[in-house]
Design an enzyme around this catalytic site. Structure first.
Site, PDB file in Angstrom:
ATOM      1  N   ALA A 197       0.861  -1.183   0.000  1.00 12.57           N
ATOM      2  CA  ALA A 197       0.000   0.000   0.000  1.00 12.57           C
ATOM      3  C   ALA A 197       0.896   1.232   0.000  1.00 12.57           C
ATOM      4  O   ALA A 197       2.057   1.172   0.419  1.00 12.57           O
ATOM      5  CB  ALA A 197      -0.891  -0.012   1.230  1.00 12.57           C
ATOM      6  N   GLY A 218       0.748  -5.165   0.790  1.00 13.71           N
ATOM      7  CA  GLY A 218      -0.417  -5.311  -0.088  1.00 13.71           C
ATOM      8  C   GLY A 218      -0.097  -6.025  -1.392  1.00 13.71           C
ATOM      9  O   GLY A 218      -0.992  -6.601  -2.017  1.00 13.71           O
ATOM     10  N   GLU A 278      -0.273  -9.590  -0.533  1.00 23.37           N
ATOM     11  CA  GLU A 278      -1.697  -9.869  -0.287  1.00 23.37           C
ATOM     12  C   GLU A 278      -2.478  -9.966  -1.596  1.00 23.37           C
ATOM     13  O   GLU A 278      -3.362 -10.811  -1.744  1.00 23.37           O
ATOM     14  CB  GLU A 278      -2.280  -8.772   0.612  1.00 23.37           C
ATOM     15  CG  GLU A 278      -1.732  -8.840   2.035  1.00 23.37           C
ATOM     16  CD  GLU A 278      -2.135  -7.645   2.874  1.00 23.37           C
ATOM     17  OE1 GLU A 278      -1.799  -6.502   2.486  1.00 23.37           O
ATOM     18  OE2 GLU A 278      -2.775  -7.824   3.923  1.00 23.37           O
TER      19      GLU A 278
HETATM   20  N1  COA Z   1       4.584   3.236  -0.553  1.00 20.84           N
HETATM   21  C1  COA Z   1       4.973   4.395  -1.079  1.00 20.84           C
HETATM   22  N2  COA Z   1       6.091   4.549  -1.790  1.00 20.84           N
HETATM   23  C2  COA Z   1       6.867   3.469  -1.956  1.00 20.84           C
HETATM   24  C3  COA Z   1       6.548   2.214  -1.428  1.00 20.84           C
HETATM   25  C4  COA Z   1       5.330   2.126  -0.704  1.00 20.84           C
HETATM   26  N3  COA Z   1       4.903   0.953  -0.185  1.00 20.84           N
HETATM   27  N4  COA Z   1       7.504   1.333  -1.748  1.00 20.84           N
HETATM   28  C5  COA Z   1       8.413   2.002  -2.457  1.00 20.84           C
HETATM   29  N5  COA Z   1       8.030   3.308  -2.594  1.00 20.84           N
HETATM   30  C6  COA Z   1       8.735   4.386  -3.289  1.00 20.84           C
HETATM   31  C7  COA Z   1       9.893   4.918  -2.486  1.00 20.84           C
HETATM   32  O1  COA Z   1       9.451   5.859  -1.534  1.00 20.84           O
HETATM   33  C8  COA Z   1      10.722   5.527  -3.585  1.00 20.84           C
HETATM   34  O2  COA Z   1      10.136   6.761  -3.974  1.00 20.84           O
HETATM   35  P1  COA Z   1      11.075   8.071  -4.244  1.00 20.84           P
HETATM   36  O3  COA Z   1      11.995   7.637  -5.353  1.00 20.84           O
HETATM   37  O4  COA Z   1      10.109   9.129  -4.626  1.00 20.84           O
HETATM   38  O5  COA Z   1      11.816   8.302  -2.956  1.00 20.84           O
HETATM   39  C9  COA Z   1      10.531   4.570  -4.742  1.00 20.84           C
HETATM   40  O6  COA Z   1       9.320   3.870  -4.466  1.00 20.84           O
HETATM   41  C10 COA Z   1      11.650   3.559  -4.892  1.00 20.84           C
HETATM   42  O7  COA Z   1      11.795   2.892  -3.644  1.00 20.84           O
HETATM   43  P2  COA Z   1      13.185   2.807  -2.838  1.00 20.84           P
HETATM   44  O8  COA Z   1      12.855   2.578  -1.400  1.00 20.84           O
HETATM   45  O9  COA Z   1      14.049   3.982  -3.169  1.00 20.84           O
HETATM   46  O10 COA Z   1      13.815   1.497  -3.500  1.00 20.84           O
HETATM   47  P3  COA Z   1      14.844   0.474  -2.814  1.00 20.84           P
HETATM   48  O11 COA Z   1      15.302  -0.430  -3.887  1.00 20.84           O
HETATM   49  O12 COA Z   1      15.858   1.205  -2.011  1.00 20.84           O
HETATM   50  O13 COA Z   1      13.961  -0.372  -1.765  1.00 20.84           O
HETATM   51  C11 COA Z   1      12.035  -1.622  -1.053  1.00 20.84           C
HETATM   52  C12 COA Z   1      12.934  -1.207  -2.241  1.00 20.84           C
HETATM   53  C13 COA Z   1      10.841  -2.387  -1.638  1.00 20.84           C
HETATM   54  C14 COA Z   1      12.808  -2.517  -0.082  1.00 20.84           C
HETATM   55  C15 COA Z   1      11.559  -0.356  -0.298  1.00 20.84           C
HETATM   56  O14 COA Z   1      10.997   0.542  -1.253  1.00 20.84           O
HETATM   57  C16 COA Z   1      10.493  -0.614   0.737  1.00 20.84           C
HETATM   58  O15 COA Z   1      10.799  -1.105   1.830  1.00 20.84           O
HETATM   59  N6  COA Z   1       9.220  -0.252   0.438  1.00 20.84           N
HETATM   60  C17 COA Z   1       8.138  -0.357   1.384  1.00 20.84           C
HETATM   61  C18 COA Z   1       7.636  -1.778   1.512  1.00 20.84           C
HETATM   62  C19 COA Z   1       6.551  -1.845   2.564  1.00 20.84           C
HETATM   63  O16 COA Z   1       6.738  -1.589   3.731  1.00 20.84           O
HETATM   64  N7  COA Z   1       5.338  -2.231   2.108  1.00 20.84           N
HETATM   65  C20 COA Z   1       4.193  -2.393   2.958  1.00 20.84           C
HETATM   66  C21 COA Z   1       3.410  -1.131   3.039  1.00 20.84           C
HETATM   67  S1  COA Z   1       2.016  -1.321   4.128  1.00 20.84           S
END
Ligand code: COA
Length: 259
Positions: free
Chosen positions: A65, A110, A113
């Site tokens: 999400a 999500g 999910e």
């Molecule tokens: N919601 C909003 N934005 C998200 C996102 C999410 N769930 N997952 C990734 N993004 C965005 C990041 O904020 C980033 O945006 P920006 O470039 O404007 O800063 C972009 O997507 C790329 O993500 P980034 O974190 O820079 O990539 P990464 O390779 O370093 O890490 C992940 C990848 C997937 C490990 C990391 O993005 C992450 O932990 N995301 C959240 C996962 C999560 O907690 N999901 C459950 C949500 S309830």
């Protein structure tokens, strides 16, 4: 509906829905959730669609999400958002046409999910899975606390839910979270091949298998097998049953009409 955050393409009776917000790793904001709901409705209602393939653009399937939207929500808004999302994911799960998640990359929160709400999951060897909600101080809201233990068992589900750790595709396969793992470049072909095999079967039989599993799994066994018996009887009245059995006896492929 015109889609802006996903693409919808039909080829050879397979509707491919590609979540297309790669700059945010396909994170599910409210607008994208509305489009997903419309896209599965469109796939289910169109006569030229027999199966649904769901995948993501870029390096993520869906990274969860949209945390930026969750950050500001009130308790009431959070509950409403979870219920809306659950209704949308349930459409993928209750679709009479098979739904398959082709998991190309991150399937987190999500995203995992959404994949679990599909009937089948084929993963690229680059895919990563996890339920990291506890790291954000929340519980999953789109079904993971219920679908994950049903798929992989209580102990493994709790491990993923409580640690928030990511697992790779091989581990996801080992615990039964995905049906198959293939090389990244073969993902869409492998997913289409699985759906194409299903498309050669009797559509009524496929739809009733889906419904029997979906409705039966949470019933007491006696009620669930009674449901199965009623579907077994019902389909005996179908043209597909007559054609399937005639084709077997004639030693030729069946031509099903879904009647
Ligand atoms: N919601 C909003 N934005 C998200 C996102 C999410 N769930 N997952 C990734 N993004 C965005 C990041 O904020 C980033 O945006 P920006 O470039 O404007 O800063 C972009 O997507 C790329 O993500 P980034 O974190 O820079 O990539 P990464 O390779 O370093 O890490 C992940 C990848 C997937 C490990 C990391 O993005 C992450 O932990 N995301 C959240 C996962 C999560 O907690 N999901 C459950 C949500 S309830």
């Amino acid at each position: 509906m015109t889609y802006e955050l996903l693409t919808f393409q039909v080829t050879d009776r397979i509707a491919t829905i590609t979540v297309n917000r790669p700059d945010k790793l396909n994170a599910l904001n409210d607008a994208l959730m509305r489009e997903l709901s419309a896209a599965i409705d469109e796939a289910v209602s169109r006569d030229d669609v027999g199966a649904v393939l769901l995948t993501g653009a870029g390096r993520a399937f869906v990274a969860g999400a949209d945390i930026a939207e969750l950050a500001g929500q009130s308790a009431v808004e959070g509950k409403a958002r979870a219920e809306r999302g659950q209704r949308t994911f349930r459409k993928f799960e209750q679709s009479p046409k098979p739904t398959l998640a082709a998991i190309n990359g991150f399937a987190l929160g999500g995203g995992c999910e959404l994949a679990m709400a599909c009937h089948l999951r084929v993963a690229s060897d680059a895919a990563k899975f996890g339920q990291p909600e506890v790291k954000l101080g929340i519980v999953p809201g789109y079904g993971a606390t219920q679908r994950l233990p049903r798929l992989v068992g209580k102990g493994r589900a709790l491990q993923l839910l409580l640690t928030g750790e990511m697992i790779d595709a091989a581990e996801a396969y080992r615990i039964g979270l995905v049906n198959r793992v293939v090389a990244a470049g073969e993902l869409i072909d492998a997913a289409r091949a699985m759906l194409t095999t299903i498309l050669t079967q009797g559509p009524l039989a496929v739809a009733h298998c889906i419904e029997a599993v979906d409705r039966g799994l949470d019933l007491p066994l006696d009620d669930a097998i009674a449901l199965e018996a009623s579907y077994f009887g019902l389909l005996s009245a179908s043209a597909d049953k007559a054609e399937g059995m005639r084709a077997f006896l004639d030693k030729r492929p069946a031509k099903f009409t879904g009647q």
